[in-house]
Every structure is written in C-alpha cells, then in structure tokens.
Write a protein that holds these residues in place. Structure first.
Motif, PDB file in Angstrom:
ATOM      1  N   LEU A   1     -15.038 -72.354 -33.523  1.00  9.71           N
ATOM      2  CA  LEU A   1     -15.955 -71.227 -33.653  1.00  9.71           C
ATOM      3  C   LEU A   1     -17.191 -71.709 -34.401  1.00  9.71           C
ATOM      4  O   LEU A   1     -17.096 -72.575 -35.288  1.00  9.71           O
ATOM      5  CB  LEU A   1     -15.291 -70.095 -34.435  1.00  9.71           C
ATOM      6  N   SER A   2     -18.341 -71.173 -34.024  1.00 11.79           N
ATOM      7  CA  SER A   2     -19.572 -71.588 -34.684  1.00 11.79           C
ATOM      8  C   SER A   2     -20.452 -70.377 -34.986  1.00 11.79           C
ATOM      9  O   SER A   2     -20.338 -69.319 -34.348  1.00 11.79           O
ATOM     10  CB  SER A   2     -20.332 -72.593 -33.818  1.00 11.79           C
ATOM     11  N   TYR A   3     -21.324 -70.569 -35.973  1.00 13.58           N
ATOM     12  CA  TYR A   3     -22.248 -69.523 -36.394  1.00 13.58           C
ATOM     13  C   TYR A   3     -23.533 -70.219 -36.825  1.00 13.58           C
ATOM     14  O   TYR A   3     -23.495 -71.161 -37.625  1.00 13.58           O
ATOM     15  CB  TYR A   3     -21.636 -68.726 -37.558  1.00 13.58           C
ATOM     16  N   ARG A   4     -24.671 -69.767 -36.296  1.00 12.11           N
ATOM     17  CA  ARG A   4     -25.943 -70.410 -36.629  1.00 12.11           C
ATOM     18  C   ARG A   4     -26.692 -69.586 -37.664  1.00 12.11           C
ATOM     19  O   ARG A   4     -26.971 -68.399 -37.464  1.00 12.11           O
ATOM     20  CB  ARG A   4     -26.820 -70.568 -35.393  1.00 12.11           C
ATOM     21  N   ASN A   5     -26.991 -70.227 -38.783  1.00 10.13           N
ATOM     22  CA  ASN A   5     -27.790 -69.601 -39.834  1.00 10.13           C
ATOM     23  C   ASN A   5     -28.320 -70.713 -40.727  1.00 10.13           C
ATOM     24  O   ASN A   5     -27.574 -71.281 -41.525  1.00 10.13           O
ATOM     25  CB  ASN A   5     -26.937 -68.612 -40.641  1.00 10.13           C
TER      26      ASN A   5
ATOM     27  N   VAL B   1     -20.829 -70.303 -45.523  1.00 11.09           N
ATOM     28  CA  VAL B   1     -20.248 -69.492 -44.451  1.00 11.09           C
ATOM     29  C   VAL B   1     -18.754 -69.797 -44.417  1.00 11.09           C
ATOM     30  O   VAL B   1     -18.343 -70.955 -44.462  1.00 11.09           O
ATOM     31  CB  VAL B   1     -20.888 -69.792 -43.074  1.00 11.09           C
ATOM     32  N   LYS B   2     -17.974 -68.722 -44.361  1.00 11.19           N
ATOM     33  CA  LYS B   2     -16.515 -68.843 -44.281  1.00 11.19           C
ATOM     34  C   LYS B   2     -16.024 -68.097 -43.057  1.00 11.19           C
ATOM     35  O   LYS B   2     -16.742 -67.287 -42.480  1.00 11.19           O
ATOM     36  CB  LYS B   2     -15.858 -68.255 -45.536  1.00 11.19           C
TER      37      LYS B   2
ATOM     38  N   ARG C   1     -17.848 -75.792 -41.974  1.00  9.77           N
ATOM     39  CA  ARG C   1     -18.713 -76.954 -42.219  1.00  9.77           C
ATOM     40  C   ARG C   1     -20.080 -76.729 -41.596  1.00  9.77           C
ATOM     41  O   ARG C   1     -20.179 -76.196 -40.505  1.00  9.77           O
ATOM     42  CB  ARG C   1     -18.100 -78.213 -41.627  1.00  9.77           C
ATOM     43  N   ARG C   2     -21.098 -77.208 -42.290  1.00 14.83           N
ATOM     44  CA  ARG C   2     -22.470 -77.052 -41.799  1.00 14.83           C
ATOM     45  C   ARG C   2     -22.980 -78.367 -41.230  1.00 14.83           C
ATOM     46  O   ARG C   2     -22.868 -79.415 -41.855  1.00 14.83           O
ATOM     47  CB  ARG C   2     -23.378 -76.614 -42.942  1.00 14.83           C
ATOM     48  N   LYS C   3     -23.563 -78.264 -40.046  1.00 14.26           N
ATOM     49  CA  LYS C   3     -24.241 -79.418 -39.455  1.00 14.26           C
ATOM     50  C   LYS C   3     -25.701 -79.356 -39.886  1.00 14.26           C
ATOM     51  O   LYS C   3     -26.193 -78.326 -40.337  1.00 14.26           O
ATOM     52  CB  LYS C   3     -24.137 -79.373 -37.932  1.00 14.26           C
ATOM     53  N   LYS C   4     -26.427 -80.439 -39.679  1.00 15.13           N
ATOM     54  CA  LYS C   4     -27.828 -80.504 -40.094  1.00 15.13           C
ATOM     55  C   LYS C   4     -28.707 -79.471 -39.413  1.00 15.13           C
ATOM     56  O   LYS C   4     -29.709 -79.052 -39.962  1.00 15.13           O
ATOM     57  CB  LYS C   4     -28.388 -81.919 -39.843  1.00 15.13           C
TER      58      LYS C   4
ATOM     59  N   ILE D   1     -15.919 -74.289 -37.437  1.00 15.74           N
ATOM     60  CA  ILE D   1     -14.546 -74.475 -37.888  1.00 15.74           C
ATOM     61  C   ILE D   1     -13.670 -74.558 -36.647  1.00 15.74           C
ATOM     62  O   ILE D   1     -13.960 -73.914 -35.638  1.00 15.74           O
ATOM     63  CB  ILE D   1     -14.085 -73.332 -38.824  1.00 15.74           C
ATOM     64  N   THR D   2     -12.628 -75.372 -36.707  1.00 18.03           N
ATOM     65  CA  THR D   2     -11.668 -75.480 -35.609  1.00 18.03           C
ATOM     66  C   THR D   2     -10.307 -75.015 -36.117  1.00 18.03           C
ATOM     67  O   THR D   2      -9.864 -75.436 -37.189  1.00 18.03           O
ATOM     68  CB  THR D   2     -11.581 -76.930 -35.086  1.00 18.03           C
ATOM     69  N   VAL D   3      -9.688 -74.126 -35.349  1.00 16.27           N
ATOM     70  CA  VAL D   3      -8.362 -73.602 -35.693  1.00 16.27           C
ATOM     71  C   VAL D   3      -7.433 -73.808 -34.501  1.00 16.27           C
ATOM     72  O   VAL D   3      -7.884 -73.889 -33.363  1.00 16.27           O
ATOM     73  CB  VAL D   3      -8.428 -72.099 -36.078  1.00 16.27           C
ATOM     74  N   LYS D   4      -6.138 -73.906 -34.757  1.00 16.17           N
ATOM     75  CA  LYS D   4      -5.138 -74.037 -33.697  1.00 16.17           C
ATOM     76  C   LYS D   4      -4.490 -72.681 -33.494  1.00 16.17           C
ATOM     77  O   LYS D   4      -3.977 -72.096 -34.441  1.00 16.17           O
ATOM     78  CB  LYS D   4      -4.073 -75.059 -34.090  1.00 16.17           C
ATOM     79  N   LEU D   5      -4.540 -72.181 -32.250  1.00 14.68           N
ATOM     80  CA  LEU D   5      -4.021 -70.849 -31.961  1.00 14.68           C
ATOM     81  C   LEU D   5      -3.152 -70.838 -30.715  1.00 14.68           C
ATOM     82  O   LEU D   5      -3.427 -71.535 -29.739  1.00 14.68           O
ATOM     83  CB  LEU D   5      -5.170 -69.863 -31.766  1.00 14.68           C
ATOM     84  N   MET D   6      -2.146 -69.987 -30.754  1.00 17.39           N
ATOM     85  CA  MET D   6      -1.322 -69.690 -29.589  1.00 17.39           C
ATOM     86  C   MET D   6      -2.116 -68.719 -28.710  1.00 17.39           C
ATOM     87  O   MET D   6      -3.006 -68.023 -29.216  1.00 17.39           O
ATOM     88  CB  MET D   6      -0.019 -69.017 -30.020  1.00 17.39           C
TER      89      MET D   6
END
Length: 96
Positions: free
Chosen positions: A19-23, A29-30, A44-47, A53-58
């Motif tokens: 999932l990603s969020y741009r700001n 950001v959590k 985590r923030r990229k430049k 964030i990556t999560v493992k989901l069923m």
C-alpha cells in the motif's frame, strides 16, 4: 489433510500487498487496519514523497486507514470504503 498441511496451505495462500500514500509534506505516515486491531505500523518514505508498506494477507476484505501526522484518514486513492463506527469511514481492501 493434516493440521500441519492445512497450516502450510494457509501460509502459501497469503499474498504480499503493498500500500502506498503520497504526501511530500508529511513528517510521519503509519498504517492501521482491522487485521492489526487498529495498531499502527510505520510506513517507509521514498525520496519522491511516497510512503509505502507491504503486508501479507489471506484472501478477504479488510478495513484500513493511514495515520498522517497523527490524523486518521482513509486512502484518497481507494474509492471502496465503509463506515468505521465512529462517524467517519475506513478504506476497504479486497484481496482475491
């Protein structure tokens, strides 16, 4: 099937979901979701100002929100949502 095989099948059915969020202005950001009992995890923030964030989901449907500088918001890029029971809405993610 044995309990061990069943557990192995469940683990292999989980998928990595990013999932990603741009700001670019956010200091923090959590990510929080119903499957984490709404406990937030740091993203985590990229430049380029994209937080991820990556999560493992069923497979299933999950409610989630971003916590941007302590303010809870739904995902602005996801039109799927449902009432959160607190007068606002949570985004809904469906894993197939």
């Amino acid at each position: 099937t044995s309990e061990k095989e069943e557990r192995k099948n469940k683990i292999s059915a989980r998928k990595d979901i990013t999932l990603s969020y741009r700001n670019i202005r956010a200091k923090e950001v959590k990510f929080a979701a119903d499957f984490t009992d709404w406990q937030s995890s740091a993203m985590r923030r990229k430049k380029d100002g994209i937080w991820h964030i990556t999560v493992k989901l069923m497979p299933g449907k999950y409610a989630y929100k971003f916590v941007v500088d302590d303010k809870w918001i739904k995902d602005p890029r996801n039109s799927n949502s449902r009432p959160d029971g607190l007068g606002a809405e949570s985004s809904v993610l469906e894993v197939i």
